[in-house]
Scaffold this motif. Structure first.
Motif, short mmCIF file in Angstrom:
data_model
loop_
_atom_site.label_atom_id
_atom_site.label_comp_id
_atom_site.label_asym_id
_atom_site.label_seq_id
_atom_site.Cartn_x
_atom_site.Cartn_y
_atom_site.Cartn_z
N ARG A 25 18.46 -81.03 43.10
CA ARG A 25 17.95 -80.67 41.78
C ARG A 25 18.91 -81.09 40.68
O ARG A 25 18.48 -81.57 39.63
CB ARG A 25 17.72 -79.16 41.68
N SER A 26 20.20 -80.87 40.91
CA SER A 26 21.17 -81.20 39.85
C SER A 26 21.23 -82.70 39.61
O SER A 26 21.36 -83.14 38.47
CB SER A 26 22.55 -80.63 40.19
N ARG A 30 20.14 -84.53 36.04
CA ARG A 30 21.01 -85.45 35.31
C ARG A 30 20.27 -86.71 34.91
O ARG A 30 20.50 -87.26 33.84
CB ARG A 30 22.23 -85.82 36.16
N SER A 31 19.35 -87.17 35.77
CA SER A 31 18.65 -88.41 35.47
C SER A 31 17.47 -88.19 34.51
O SER A 31 17.10 -89.08 33.77
CB SER A 31 18.16 -89.07 36.75
N THR A 32 16.87 -86.98 34.53
CA THR A 32 15.69 -86.76 33.69
C THR A 32 16.00 -86.08 32.37
O THR A 32 15.36 -86.35 31.37
CB THR A 32 14.65 -85.92 34.45
N ALA A 40 23.99 -76.83 32.43
CA ALA A 40 23.56 -77.20 33.77
C ALA A 40 24.25 -76.33 34.82
O ALA A 40 23.63 -75.89 35.78
CB ALA A 40 23.86 -78.68 34.04
N ALA A 41 25.54 -76.08 34.62
CA ALA A 41 26.28 -75.25 35.58
C ALA A 41 25.76 -73.82 35.58
O ALA A 41 25.62 -73.21 36.64
CB ALA A 41 27.77 -75.28 35.25
N LYS A 47 20.27 -69.96 39.51
CA LYS A 47 19.30 -70.25 40.56
C LYS A 47 19.90 -69.94 41.94
O LYS A 47 19.26 -69.35 42.80
CB LYS A 47 18.86 -71.70 40.51
N ALA A 48 21.14 -70.38 42.13
CA ALA A 48 21.80 -70.15 43.42
C ALA A 48 21.96 -68.66 43.68
O ALA A 48 21.75 -68.20 44.80
CB ALA A 48 23.16 -70.84 43.43
#
Length: 103
Positions: A25-26, A30-32, A40-41, A47-48
């Motif tokens: 997912r990460s 990053r690409s989208t 992000a972190a 989520k985790a």
């Protein structure tokens, strides 16, 4: 005792699968999307944490069971953070102003 070890093994496998999903997912994020590293972190950590708590509930594990998975130092640090959260004093609000003449 083998039943307990089997549950731990399955738990560890599911945690590893979750780690792989989070990593996937990460990289996709990053690409989208262009997010700051901090955002992000935080979202990945949240989520985790939710997924981890769901696993803990599903396997009916106690804090002691979870701490046993970590090296001793990390387990102690985790327990200390739990104790600190419980013992943390809530923020005090402002005291209301008194009128000064109660007589």
């Amino acid at each position: 005792m083998s039943l307990q070890k089997d549950a731990f093994r399955r738990f560890q496998e599911e945690l590893a699968a979750l780690d792989q999903q989070i990593e996937k997912r990460s990289t996709e994020q990053r690409s989208t999307k262009k997010q700051t590293a901090k955002q992000a972190a935080m979202s990945a950590m949240e989520k985790a944490k939710m997924e981890f708590l769901a696993l803990r509930e599903r396997h009916k594990l106690t804090v002691a069971d979870v701490v046993a998975f970590f090296p001793e130092e990390e387990g102690i640090a985790y327990l200390q953070s739990l104790i600190a959260q419980v013992n943390a004093k809530p923020k005090r609000g402002r005291k209301p102003k008194s009128s000064g003449s109660d007589a």
